[in-house]
Design a protein around this motif. Structure first.
Motif, PDB file in Angstrom:
ATOM      1  N   VAL A   1       0.815  -1.071   0.058  1.00  0.00           N
ATOM      2  CA  VAL A   1       0.014  -0.100  -0.032  1.00  0.00           C
ATOM      3  C   VAL A   1       0.826   1.118   0.002  1.00  0.00           C
ATOM      4  O   VAL A   1       1.753   1.470   0.960  1.00  0.00           O
TER       5      VAL A   1
ATOM      6  N   ILE B   1      -3.969   3.662  -2.247  1.00  0.00           N
ATOM      7  CA  ILE B   1      -4.750   3.424  -0.924  1.00  0.00           C
ATOM      8  C   ILE B   1      -6.007   3.629  -0.669  1.00  0.00           C
ATOM      9  O   ILE B   1      -6.789   3.204   0.182  1.00  0.00           O
TER      10      ILE B   1
ATOM     11  N   GLY C   1      -8.954   0.681   2.260  1.00  0.00           N
ATOM     12  CA  GLY C   1      -8.223   1.667   2.427  1.00  0.00           C
ATOM     13  C   GLY C   1      -8.711   2.868   2.970  1.00  0.00           C
ATOM     14  O   GLY C   1      -8.097   3.606   3.795  1.00  0.00           O
TER      15      GLY C   1
END
Length: 368
Positions: A337, A342, A347
């Motif tokens: 990530v 992200i 995320g």
């Protein structure tokens, strides 16, 4: 964040490549292959690649005791929550014993767990090798023990029916290669590891191995810092490292996000910024790590684990044990990530939540 020489085209060249294959290569070829591995790790697949067959959930209710190393640890807590969610689907009872981060409480907690006469025990963040007496007692009483980060190995090991974890070496490899890519093959790396954890040391050893394979990079130091290191000590440690290595030092790689928590205090972050050091983690994927990556503060990347999914897997592995079947020994592929990806796979909720339908897949196996 600068991902220089990031070439997605070369992904097809390296499917299945392991870190040892980088050894003794030309620096340009090494960098190309590193780019491909990093790109592959960032492009997590949405299709389920875990088990698709197994025993149905038994009609008889089961009782499970989860022994947690420390529920204040975000990773352990999320695994516990995932396990409880899955156990509710299975119709099982779960009793949790928290050791509050005190290692001396592990044996006592294990003994308490056995006294409850459960059908199964889960060791979350506790090394099975450190509990030989209790592990033997569980075996004598025919109580299967499933671990989460309870061994450095995936699958059946150290007396465990199975150990659920990501591959620590794969996580470490990805983190190290990102350092290589981010520095355009000129990384000067300091590694932070926990001398009291075999799991952490397996990661730091792999990071060191990969960096050494990069001819144009430098492994400057492997710093043994116990997980209990207080944040107020970090500025002095960083200052000493900066004075020692100067401009040669470009990256710090922590074996997990806890070390980057220590770097995020104002005093420590100031040292990192003034020395223009990039920081990244070889594992975990804590909420604070996601926040730092998103805000471009201190942390460049992390290699997270799917905690909730692992909780579901633990229930599945226990059910296989109860049914007399072998463990699935499944491990989620490493996922990297950065600020670039992200927004995906959980995320936005600051966690790694694979969009692969794992809940539905396990329910199919269980007949639920």
């Amino acid at each position: 964040m600068k991902l220089t020489h990031f070439n997605f085209v070369t992904v097809a060249l390296v499917f299945g490549l392991v870190s040892s294959a980088f050894a003794q290569e030309d620096p340009t070829l090494f960098l190309n292959r590193a780019n491909a591995r990093v790109a592959k790790a960032m492009a997590f697949k949405t299709s389920w690649d875990g088990p698709t067959s197994g025993p149905k959930i038994a009609a008889q209710k089961k009782s499970i005791v989860l022994i947690a190393s420390n529920l204040k640890n975000n990773s352990v807590l999320r695994v516990a929550n995932g396990l409880k969610e899955a156990a509710a689907v299975a119709g099982w009872d779960v009793f949790v014993i928290d050791c509050w981060g005190v290692n001396s409480k592990h044996a006592e907690a294990f003994s308490r767990a056995l006294a409850l006469k459960p059908n199964g025990i889960v060791l979350a963040g506790i090394d099975a090798n450190e509990q030989p007496k209790e592990m033997n007692a569980a075996h004598t009483q025919s109580v299967p023990v499933v671990g989460w980060h309870a061994s450095t190995r995936i699958g059946p090991s150290d007396g465990l029916f199975t150990n659920v974890t990501a591959d620590p070496k794969e996580e470490a490899t990805i983190a190290a290669l990102l350092g290589v890519v981010n520095s355009n093959g000129k990384a000067g790396v300091v590694v932070f590891t926990d001398p009291n954890s075999l799991y952490a040391q397996s990661k730091s050893n792999e990071v060191a191995s990969v960096i050494k394979q990069c001819r144009s990079c430098s492994l400057l130091s492997v710093e043994a810092l116990p997980a209990t290191t207080s944040a107020d000590k970090m500025p002095a440690i960083l200052t000493a490292l900066a004075q020692r290595f100067g401009k040669k030092w470009t990256h710090v790689i922590g074996v997990n996000d806890n070390y980057l928590d220590l770097l995020a205090t104002p005093a420590a972050a100031a040292v990192i910024a003034s020395s223009k050091i990039e920081a990244l983690s070889a594992g975990e994927g804590s909420e604070s790590a996601y926040q730092r990556i998103r805000s471009k503060t201190v942390q460049l990347a992390t290699v997270p684990e799917p905690f909730s999914q692992q909780g579901w897997q633990i229930v599945d592995e226990l059910n296989r044990s109860f049914s007399g079947e072998k463990a699935s020994s499944y491990a989620t592929p490493a996922y990297l990530v950065t600020e670039q990806n992200i927004a995906f796979h959980g995320g936005q909720q600051n966690t790694f939540e694979p969009n692969n339908g794992y809940r539905s897949e396990y329910k199919k196996i269980w007949g639920k």
